[in-house]
Design a protein around this motif. Sequence first.
Motif, PDB file in Angstrom:
ATOM      1  N   UNK A 566       2.178  -1.284   8.348  1.00 49.94           N
ATOM      2  CA  UNK A 566       3.314  -0.377   8.214  1.00 49.94           C
ATOM      3  C   UNK A 566       4.455  -1.022   7.423  1.00 49.94           C
ATOM      4  N   UNK A 567       4.489  -2.342   7.416  1.00 56.48           N
ATOM      5  CA  UNK A 567       5.505  -3.037   6.613  1.00 56.48           C
ATOM      6  C   UNK A 567       5.186  -2.913   5.123  1.00 56.48           C
ATOM      7  N   UNK A 568       3.909  -2.799   4.819  1.00 54.98           N
ATOM      8  CA  UNK A 568       3.482  -2.803   3.415  1.00 54.98           C
ATOM      9  C   UNK A 568       3.340  -1.406   2.829  1.00 54.98           C
ATOM     10  N   UNK A 569       3.116  -0.432   3.696  1.00 57.12           N
ATOM     11  CA  UNK A 569       2.866   0.918   3.179  1.00 57.12           C
ATOM     12  C   UNK A 569       3.241   1.938   4.250  1.00 57.12           C
ATOM     13  N   UNK A 570       3.126   3.211   3.936  1.00 56.40           N
ATOM     14  CA  UNK A 570       3.411   4.249   4.933  1.00 56.40           C
ATOM     15  C   UNK A 570       2.294   5.281   4.925  1.00 56.40           C
ATOM     16  N   UNK A 571       2.399   6.255   5.825  1.00 53.24           N
ATOM     17  CA  UNK A 571       1.340   7.267   5.965  1.00 53.24           C
ATOM     18  C   UNK A 571       1.080   8.006   4.664  1.00 53.24           C
ATOM     19  N   UNK A 572       2.136   8.291   3.942  1.00 51.29           N
ATOM     20  CA  UNK A 572       1.986   9.083   2.705  1.00 51.29           C
ATOM     21  C   UNK A 572       1.171   8.305   1.680  1.00 51.29           C
ATOM     22  N   UNK A 573       1.487   7.007   1.504  1.00 52.24           N
ATOM     23  CA  UNK A 573       0.728   6.183   0.548  1.00 52.24           C
ATOM     24  C   UNK A 573      -0.718   6.056   0.987  1.00 52.24           C
ATOM     25  N   UNK A 577      -4.037   7.163  -1.039  1.00 49.16           N
ATOM     26  CA  UNK A 577      -5.137   6.232  -1.350  1.00 49.16           C
ATOM     27  C   UNK A 577      -6.474   6.791  -0.873  1.00 49.16           C
ATOM     28  N   UNK A 578      -6.455   7.379   0.330  1.00 51.71           N
ATOM     29  CA  UNK A 578      -7.719   7.909   0.863  1.00 51.71           C
ATOM     30  C   UNK A 578      -8.195   9.102   0.042  1.00 51.71           C
ATOM     31  N   UNK A 579      -7.258   9.899  -0.440  1.00 51.13           N
ATOM     32  CA  UNK A 579      -7.632  11.002  -1.338  1.00 51.13           C
ATOM     33  C   UNK A 579      -8.227  10.465  -2.632  1.00 51.13           C
ATOM     34  N   UNK A 580      -7.833   9.225  -3.010  1.00 53.11           N
ATOM     35  CA  UNK A 580      -8.351   8.616  -4.241  1.00 53.11           C
ATOM     36  C   UNK A 580      -9.669   7.886  -4.023  1.00 53.11           C
TER      37      UNK A 580
END
Length: 1625
Positions: A566-573, A577-580
């Motif tokens: 969570x420090x490096x990224x958030x739910x939206x990112x 990524x998973x969509x990619x």
Amino acid sequence: MDLASLCLKVGVKNLSTVFLMTDAQVAHEKFLVLINDLLASGEVPDLYSDDEVENIINNMRNEVKSQGLVDNRENCWKFFIDRVRRQLKVTLCFSPVGNKLRVRSRKFPAIVNCMAIDWFHEWPQQALESVSLRFLQNTENIEPTVKQSISKFMAFVHTSVNQTSQSYLNNEQRHNYTTPKSFLEFIRLYQSLLRRNGKELKSKMERLENGLLKLHSTSAQVDDLKAKLAIQEVELKQKNEDADKLIQEVGIETDKVSREKALADKEEQKVALIMLEVEQKQKDCEEDLAKAEPALTAAQAALNTLNKTNLTELKSFGSPPQAVSNVSAAVMALMAPEGKVPKDRSWKAAKVAMARVDAFLDSLINFDKENIHKNCLKAIRPYLQDPEFNPEFVATKSYAAAGLCSWVINIVKFYEVFCDVEPKRQALSRATLDLTAAQEKLAAIKAKISHLNDNLAKLTAKFEKATADKLKCQQEAEVTAGTISLANRLVGGLASENVRWAEAIQNFKQQERKLCGDILLTTAFISYLGFFTKKYRQSLVDGTWRPYLSQLQVPIPVTPSLDLLRMLTDDADLAAWQNEGLPADRMSAENAAILVNCERWPLMVDPQLQGIKWVKNKYGENLWVTQTGQKGYLQTIERALEAGDMVLIENLEESIDPILGPLLGREVIKKGRFIKIGDKECEYNPKFRLILHTKLANPHYQPELQAQATLINFTVTRDGLEDQLLASVVSMERPDLEQLKSELTKQQNGFKITLKTLEDNLLSHLSSASGNFLGDMALVENLEVTKQTAAEVEKKFQEANVTEAKINEAREHYRPAAARASLLYFIMNDLSKIHPMYQFSLKAFSTVFQKAVQKAGPAESLQERVTNLIDSITFSMYQYTIRGLFECDKLTYLAQLTFQVLLLNQEAGAAELDFLLRAPVQTSSPSPVDFLSHQAWGAIKALSSMEEFYNLDRDIEGSAKSWKKFVESECPEKEKLPQEWKNKTALQRLCMMRAMRPDRLTYATRHFVEETLGSKYVVGRALDFAAFFEESGPATPIFFILSPGVDPLKDVENQGKKLGYTFNNRNFHNVSLGQGQEVVAEAALNLAAQKGHWVILQNIHLVAKWLSTLEKKLEELSENSHPEFRVFISAEPAPSPEGHIIPQGILENSIKITNEPPTGMHANLHKALDNFTQDTLEMCSRETEFKSILFALCYFHAVVGERRKFGPQGWNRPYPFNTGDLTISVNVLYNFLEANTKVPYDDLRYLFGEIMYGGHITDDWDRRLCRTYLEEFIKPEMLEGELSLAPGFPLPGNMDYNGYHQYIDTKLPPESPYLYGLHPNTEIGFLTQSSEKLFRTVLELQPRDSHTRDGAGATREEKVKALLEEILERVTDEFNLPELMTKVEECTPYTAVVFQECERMNVLTREIQRSLRELHLGLKGELTMTGDMENLQNNLYLDAVPEPWARRAYPSTAGLANWFLDLLSRIKQLEAWTGDFTMPSTVWLTGFFNPQSFLTAIMQSMARKNEWPLDQMALQCDVTKKNREEFRSPPREGAYVHGLFMEGARWDAQAGVITEAKLKDLTPPMPVMFIKALPAEKQDCCSVYPCPMYKTGQRGPTYVWTFNLKTKENPSKWVLAGVALLLQI
């Protein structure tokens, strides 16, 4: 670097220079040859040509002279070299990792001898702390009090990673390195992330605070707005009244204008009518006048003909002709003023009228032609009627008169027309006057309207202004009211945000306080943990780092429940990524976060290519993709470097092109604006980003590279793969469900992204609003829409969560199938640890998985369907994997598969499996029963300590009889265990077998697999090649792993013939690699890919350097090739893993097939029979004989092939028997039976035994064995139904082809040595070894303990040194041969043997002492370690006999410890013998280097004594009934020998014959044997077995002699049993 020019610069120009060379720059080891010469002497031979040498010498001459030396060639050259040595400093930076530096130091001694070695050790804790503290002093956002703690933690992280890396290497065989550069990069990243996150946090707080301020100010503004609205409403009322008054005035004026306008319109119509009338009249007049125009023109033309001259001429006529006078009279009549026509119109009067010519001419020209008097017209009429009054006629009389005539006529004509027009002209004139009057009246009316309009316009403008003021006022009031309404809605609508943002600000403030600690932990994670697997990551973060943080004296503020992800990224990112295409598991998310956040270039270790797929999707067209070695790849990097683009270098090997070194290390030059790539300086754009990628599963990258890059382990995890496979199976089983799930996931991810965007927009709008932002209606409405949309999205999000939960519940039913498949993949993937040929790709696995799902049997219930799926997936994966495994590894794979399936299903205990694999032993108590060895009893005791096996040891002691029967049975795995132990699970029974009968474990394991998974997993029938071919394609070659005696390419040729691919059709290319055939192979591949041909590439292991090219070629041709294109590859496996050269890419993408002969008689016999068909059986006219001998030949073929597994007891030497031997033998059989009336048994046996199969055999004893088999299998009794091929397996009668296969299945006894004529003991040795190897291998495949083993044992060098000193101390001095010779009185054959033995012993002990002393000096550092010394050190450590010792010694299979004890015993026997040179009472025959020499000596001494010819003598062996202790003196003739063992049988001392061996007694010792010499013809050859004697159990080349031993059985039995005497066991 040009070494020659460098030395020139240093030596000639006298420039002090440093030559720095790193590991990465040593592209070829031959570089070091030059460096070695340079270091050793300062001179590199042949570096300069003769001309260059001359130039150097000439350049040196003056300087040499100035030194007072003679300037000859030698002095000049020496001066140059000395200067180079003095001025050129060579600095080599070599990594100590691996054995490269050690090998180089040996090969190039100058690297050690001529250099000062500066070994950079790991930075100690203190150095790490001081360096990090120094950097932290200048770092902001950290409390000064915690800087010391942070530096300590940084140092601790670095050292703890080092320790874990060692554990990682021990357990997972993965190399992870840290260097000081890694530590410095760690600090740099920490500062960077701290700065960046600090700014982001401040920015977030400012936005939220700004948002809150705006919300608070909204309430305060509402009252002001209400007061303003009241004033606006009063103004609006007044302006409404003013506007109404103006409306009335404008109405009155508008009416006036309308009335006047109506009048004007009527007048305008009248004027229009008059205008039309005038225009018509004017037109008529003009038309009539146009008719008169020609006459007028003619009159004018006539006048133009008159001039003063011709008129004067006319006047001069005295009496003109009548016609002329008539003309003049007519003129006078016409021109009579006022109609007074003169009566005298004579010529005279005319002449008077024309007296003044000019005046007369002017009167003509100005004649009023429109007003001719009627008298004049009347007077002129007679003239006009006169026919001669014609201008043409008159012209004959006078030209002037003719002109006047014409004028008169035309003037009259004109007047006549003009008179017709005149009334019309007058009417026109009147009409024109009327028109003018009407127009004037209209103009007056229009002027009046214009005035009225001006008044109206002024009124209207006034009205419009009043209306605009009214509207403006109204709008302002509405805006104010709307703003009040919006403000109220906004305050109410964002009430939840008001609370949430306030809380968020508090959270952010707390985060800010703990930011230094949170970022510290996060940075450590990014910098160090990328290459570790999930288990090690968790262990370091939660088990090592967090506890350390909590125990620091000055604690570092850190969030207790910090989630690093969570420090490096958030739910939206994450959602994006998973969509990619990023797998949804935690490990993949962590990897992606590290890749995005790391500052060193990321290096993805991605064997399943899942990471690279995500990267390509994520960056899309903005990504440059290239490979090292690819055409133009450096240009691609240069362009991207300049443009600041992103580059992905894929498929890296372990060694990286040195040219990329500066790029990897970011070695910028010229103030950071350029990077040097090769010789070219490339512009460096700071936005440039590089991603490195390898598909190697376990690469070993050097520490330098690991410091330059952030390694990220993208290897698929079991959980991650399980989820992917679950999606795959559900998409096939329930496509509706999976599609819904997929859409939901994307929708959910979309919701997360949308919510984040909306929240950002909300804050952004609020933050960017300035001043009285409530006046910005668009902004307020936008905020409200954003809030509303967020609420809708949140609602949909919750609904989707409910739906997703239902879908997941339905999908979970299929999870057991996905879990099984994931397990199978990881078992399959681990096989590369057994053999590097076993490489499998996830892509191929997925294909097999999908086919397995489709093949699974239908079922009524879902539970049954899932069971069918699991069964189909397991069996399909088993078939796919097993076909590419060597026979020796198939059972290993099956065992691992079964164990893991049981563990997955929780049907096996980890403790039981651990016992089975490790077989621990309690050595404290000896065995209380005679049927179990001490070792077996120790294992039983260890097993009894487990709960499930409690009291096992007591039960065995209490019921010894029943347990003895079980333990000593031939096939205990098929027997029931005594008492209640028979009710134990299959795995528990296997544990007991492991303890009691380890030799039967291979059979027991096979039985265990069959019981657990099913019989189809242990049936060894060969699979059909056509089935493999169906799976192949242009991108999927078939790879044959070659084995001796098997030609798999026949299958390819046969399949090719069926499908029309042959050499004759020129669409079948067979290239045997080696000898420059690579070019041919590439051409064939290109052609075949284009045209759809087949290509066979044989023996690719012979072209190691070309294999990487082949890999790239196959990858290139896998796309856009002809669909019928196929590649078949064959290669031999490397003898050791280190020698493995086949690229992973080729192996992964291929269908691998091993064509080893199958193991076991059952499979071998089926395979032998598979070479024939029903047609083969029916082709011979003598069907019964042919079928019987053919089946016997198949059995013989299976026996001779499978007998190899028994090692030397099977065959002295291994032979490549193959199916060709069998098929040719059958052809010979057919020909002989067709050509002979009787079956020629002897001829057939000879052909088969001596030529077809015997052609392979090189050992006489093996030839005897082959011959004996054929004598037993092929003889007349076979046709009488009395022949048994093995105990319990009679030769079958006349059957059809399938009948024979069924006969084998039903009648062939279980696998046992009896099938080969051997004793069960024969397999105990190799079965025990096989079992040990099997379970050792399976143990190596188990997940390892992550903790390093504690306890510092002695180092390798210490152990070697201790052993070396012990051997040197115990080995005796050499035998003094000259001194010994003086003690000999008579030189007998025996003394000659002793001297020979002493001499050979001296050679051996001398070598032992020399090599050990040399190694001792080497270990002390007094000598340079050589390759031989290193090998000796390794052998001492590994308890192996060094090769130089073994070469000078005698054959032995013992380890070094036992070998040395044996050596001491041999020395002891020689010392005893040389003491007084009397033969020992019994001779230890084993103790000789050359036992043949002693046995020959026995014959020599007897021959000398009796004067018999030596070449006609033989040795007779009588086996005594005594042991060696019972003999006190040697015999008078011959010798007593001891120390022999029998293998394959035993000696019955009471009966004095060879007899069956006892079970588990493998090599019973022989009693003392009495060996004497006698003439060969006196030998007893009746009822004897010629028994060969060998030095070791290896047999073959260790053959010594043959002794005839008594037997009651047929000697052929012992031949087949492989009975022999051994000197050593």
